[in-house]
Write a protein that holds these residues in place. Sequence first.
Motif, PDB file in Angstrom:
ATOM      1  N   ALA A 189     -11.818 -36.321 -16.848  1.00 22.31           N
ATOM      2  CA  ALA A 189     -11.099 -35.514 -17.834  1.00 22.31           C
ATOM      3  C   ALA A 189      -9.603 -35.438 -17.557  1.00 22.31           C
ATOM      4  N   TYR A 190      -9.213 -34.963 -16.371  1.00 24.13           N
ATOM      5  CA  TYR A 190      -7.778 -34.742 -16.145  1.00 24.13           C
ATOM      6  C   TYR A 190      -6.996 -36.049 -16.141  1.00 24.13           C
ATOM      7  N   GLN A 191      -7.631 -37.125 -15.781  1.00 28.44           N
ATOM      8  CA  GLN A 191      -6.918 -38.395 -15.691  1.00 28.44           C
ATOM      9  C   GLN A 191      -6.577 -38.993 -17.039  1.00 28.44           C
ATOM     10  N   ILE A 192      -7.327 -38.643 -18.103  1.00 28.82           N
ATOM     11  CA  ILE A 192      -7.081 -39.308 -19.392  1.00 28.82           C
ATOM     12  C   ILE A 192      -6.823 -38.369 -20.558  1.00 28.82           C
ATOM     13  N   GLU A 193      -7.297 -37.128 -20.506  1.00 31.69           N
ATOM     14  CA  GLU A 193      -7.339 -36.333 -21.730  1.00 31.69           C
ATOM     15  C   GLU A 193      -5.979 -35.897 -22.245  1.00 31.69           C
ATOM     16  N   GLY A 194      -5.071 -35.460 -21.354  1.00 29.42           N
ATOM     17  CA  GLY A 194      -3.867 -34.804 -21.831  1.00 29.42           C
ATOM     18  C   GLY A 194      -4.207 -33.462 -22.467  1.00 29.42           C
ATOM     19  N   SER A 195      -3.212 -32.865 -23.148  1.00 30.76           N
ATOM     20  CA  SER A 195      -3.415 -31.576 -23.845  1.00 30.76           C
ATOM     21  C   SER A 195      -4.172 -30.577 -22.975  1.00 30.76           C
ATOM     22  N   PRO A 196      -3.703 -30.305 -21.744  1.00 30.05           N
ATOM     23  CA  PRO A 196      -4.520 -29.524 -20.812  1.00 30.05           C
ATOM     24  C   PRO A 196      -4.748 -28.079 -21.237  1.00 30.05           C
ATOM     25  N   LEU A 197      -3.868 -27.517 -22.071  1.00 30.60           N
ATOM     26  CA  LEU A 197      -4.025 -26.122 -22.477  1.00 30.60           C
ATOM     27  C   LEU A 197      -4.315 -25.997 -23.971  1.00 30.60           C
ATOM     28  N   ALA A 198      -4.751 -27.082 -24.601  1.00 30.91           N
ATOM     29  CA  ALA A 198      -4.972 -27.076 -26.052  1.00 30.91           C
ATOM     30  C   ALA A 198      -6.182 -26.229 -26.434  1.00 30.91           C
ATOM     31  N   ASP A 199      -6.117 -25.642 -27.590  1.00 29.90           N
ATOM     32  CA  ASP A 199      -7.266 -24.968 -28.224  1.00 29.90           C
ATOM     33  C   ASP A 199      -7.904 -23.922 -27.328  1.00 29.90           C
ATOM     34  N   GLY A 200      -7.074 -23.217 -26.587  1.00 28.72           N
ATOM     35  CA  GLY A 200      -7.579 -22.107 -25.796  1.00 28.72           C
ATOM     36  C   GLY A 200      -8.008 -22.433 -24.386  1.00 28.72           C
TER      37      GLY A 200
END
Length: 451
Positions: free
Chosen positions: A19-30
């Motif tokens: 997840a952290y390596q590819i997703e980005g948007s770490p604080l998106a949608d709550g």
Amino acid sequence: MSKDYQFPPDFLWGSATSAYQIEGSPLADGAGPSIWHRFVRTPGMVKDGDTGDVACDHYRRYKDDVKLMRDLGLKAYRFSVAWARVMPEGRGRVNPGGLDFYERLVDTLLENGIEPLLTLYHWDLPAALDDRGGWLNPDVAHWFADYASVMYRRLDGRVKRWATLNEPWVVTDGGYLHGALAPGHRNRFEAPIASHHLLRSHGAAVQAYRAEGKHEIGLVVNLEPKYPASDSAEDRAAVQRADAYMNRQYLDPVFFGRYPDEMKEIFGEAWPEWPEEDYALIRQPIDWLGFNYYTRSVTRHDEHAWPLRAGVVRQHATYSETGWEVFPQGLTDTLAWLRDRYGNPPVYITENGSAFYDPPTVEGDTLDDPLRVDYLRKHLRAIHDAIGQGCDVRGYMAWSLLDNLEWSLGFSKRFGIVHVDFQTQKRTPKASGRLYAKIVASNGRALSESA
């Protein structure tokens, strides 16, 4: 006459990410922050100050990435869930926006004929739980099981293969002993505690799955075979310590209900005694074992190498950009070791890959990566050899689908079979990806072609 590398008919071919390596948007949608959201902002801890704030932007581009998997012919995709997306404080409140993302991802995979393999934890502990002690707090096993149950209730059935933890050795060695990874501690007394609570958490999550789920659950470990640099008694003893610390520390408790004897020698007064009920919790039967393989270690006695008194001897061989020797025989040897020591459990190669230099941008529609092509071909042949020796290997997940944030090394090392231009987010299949597509389509027979 070339060898026939046909794999078993139900062999599962896929790729892997986290997840952290590819997703980005770490604080998106709550979503809440994780320990990596903090760690990347600690000066000097990540190369070039890179962060996962955008990474591969997979959180927004997941449909295109699933289409890419389908175009490569992949049959499975191993990914991880960001705990703090689903439970921003790590416990209690569930965030619908985060949970919905993973449901959409799973449904999109299934619509494209790709089986989801879901890993519950790949190193990104919610920061709120780190504030409560994280893996040093014995309550973490209950927190993890509660989080796992939220995921089971939402996705079991659509997800039929679950993994509890990814590489607990790295979590502890990097995060609590040497400080190179989040949360960045360096403490000999903390490391065994963190390891033990990781394993208790694994056991609690398996227990929770038996209550909620109806399919399969396993554990993912990274294993690195240790070979002595000489026949001396000192080097052989160093091999035993290194093997106990990296390999047997996490498997012996799961399969045998005990830690290797060498652990007390390694940690001395920092090694605790644990109650028997902890071992009963850890020793939950699992349905499969995930094995991540990258390299081997040729080991020698080194009195100054803390805490193992074991050093590594460099060989005359090809090394990847991460400094890892290319040694496919080690994969065959370790699969045979799993067969003999642990009763031949069903094994999935849940990660295997290599970082070699690729340019940041690509002209055209493909990129040649001959060293990675060679690595892929040789390691898949090594797996085939192990299957021929009776090892119960069920599938292979190439690491990684995409170039991504390589943790504290930032974007400086590329493992992907698909190139990512981090400025434009353009995806370009590499020659290794195109070879892998042929291997998948032929169920291994493309490996019979000469290099």
